[in-house]
Write a protein that holds these residues in place. Sequence first.
Motif, short mmCIF file in Angstrom:
data_model
loop_
_atom_site.label_atom_id
_atom_site.label_comp_id
_atom_site.label_asym_id
_atom_site.label_seq_id
_atom_site.Cartn_x
_atom_site.Cartn_y
_atom_site.Cartn_z
N TRP A 196 0.82 -1.21 0.00
CA TRP A 196 0.00 0.00 0.00
C TRP A 196 0.85 1.25 0.00
O TRP A 196 0.42 2.31 -0.43
CB TRP A 196 -0.92 -0.01 1.22
N GLN B 144 -9.94 2.95 -1.38
CA GLN B 144 -10.05 2.49 0.00
C GLN B 144 -10.67 3.57 0.90
O GLN B 144 -10.60 4.76 0.60
CB GLN B 144 -8.68 2.10 0.53
N GLU C 207 -10.18 6.34 6.28
CA GLU C 207 -9.48 5.96 7.50
C GLU C 207 -8.32 5.00 7.19
O GLU C 207 -7.30 4.99 7.89
CB GLU C 207 -10.43 5.31 8.50
N CYS C 208 -8.46 4.22 6.11
CA CYS C 208 -7.39 3.31 5.70
C CYS C 208 -6.27 4.07 5.01
O CYS C 208 -5.09 3.75 5.17
CB CYS C 208 -7.94 2.22 4.79
N TYR D 255 -4.30 5.53 7.70
CA TYR D 255 -3.43 4.52 8.32
C TYR D 255 -2.14 4.35 7.54
O TYR D 255 -1.04 4.32 8.12
CB TYR D 255 -4.17 3.17 8.41
N TRP E 168 -4.97 1.65 14.96
CA TRP E 168 -4.36 1.20 13.70
C TRP E 168 -4.63 -0.28 13.39
O TRP E 168 -4.79 -0.62 12.21
CB TRP E 168 -2.85 1.49 13.68
N ARG F 60 -7.92 -0.44 11.56
CA ARG F 60 -7.81 0.18 10.23
C ARG F 60 -7.06 -0.75 9.27
O ARG F 60 -7.44 -0.87 8.10
CB ARG F 60 -7.08 1.53 10.33
N ARG F 61 -6.00 -1.37 9.75
CA ARG F 61 -5.25 -2.29 8.91
C ARG F 61 -6.10 -3.48 8.50
O ARG F 61 -6.06 -3.92 7.34
CB ARG F 61 -3.98 -2.77 9.62
N ARG G 233 -9.36 -3.56 8.18
CA ARG G 233 -10.35 -3.13 7.18
C ARG G 233 -9.69 -2.94 5.82
O ARG G 233 -10.27 -3.28 4.78
CB ARG G 233 -11.01 -1.81 7.62
N LEU G 234 -8.48 -2.42 5.81
CA LEU G 234 -7.78 -2.19 4.56
C LEU G 234 -7.54 -3.49 3.81
O LEU G 234 -7.60 -3.53 2.58
CB LEU G 234 -6.43 -1.50 4.83
N ASN G 235 -7.30 -4.56 4.54
CA ASN G 235 -6.93 -5.82 3.92
C ASN G 235 -8.03 -6.88 3.96
O ASN G 235 -7.79 -8.04 3.65
CB ASN G 235 -5.67 -6.38 4.60
#
Length: 233
Positions: free
Chosen positions: A164, A183, A186-187, A190, A219, A222-223, A225-227
């Motif tokens: 990312w 994305q 919030e991501c 992060y 964090w 957030r991580r 959700r990002l993945n």
Amino acid sequence: MTKQMEIDGIPVTVVRKKIKSFNLYVKAPDGQVRVSAPARTSDRAVCAFVRAHMDWIIKQQHIIRTRNVTRRYETGEHIPVFGVPYPLVVREAEARRDCGVRQEGNQLVLTAPAGSTCEQREELLRRWQREQLHEVAGDLLDHWAPLLHVQVREWHIKRMKTRWGTCNYSAHRIWLNLALAEQPLECVEYVVVHELCHLLEASHSERFWNLMTKFLPDWPQRRTRLNQKKKAE
């Protein structure tokens, strides 16, 4: 013995059996995490092992979950704009100067030359996404860099397959993945804070994660959700 655990928001299947060392797997098609551990291993030791390999796990999950995503950039598809899916409407341009992408209400309108190819429409969308991400990331960097007391000498956006973002510690240079334009905000934040923390600590050491917790306490969520698995479009 098989046990289900959740470690930093990621479901993990733990299988304890008669082996001497840990084995770690990230399985297709949904990036499921599986750990084989020696029979007498404690839950605490399993958590420590998974956390030590979390960056690798997330990288593999991202590869698996994006491998088979195919778009034609045609009317009816949905394109996320900072986490919000917008229905795509493709129109023919009367002149080249009319080509581009814009938001119209709750739609994303892509105006392309008559008979345009998938690649041409994709390029128009990528150009627009780059502009959107440049504005959002620029504001985030302006906000966070002074709070962390770091200086970013230069930053850029590019397409990346497995990361990312990246940071060159010595050059104080940051790269962000163009895919962040799809994305949630919030991501994106992060990733920006993550890369800025690398200007204080180059490796993913305990100090690095302590810095992340200091500046962005949520964090891990957030991580995750990002993945998380990408929803079908």
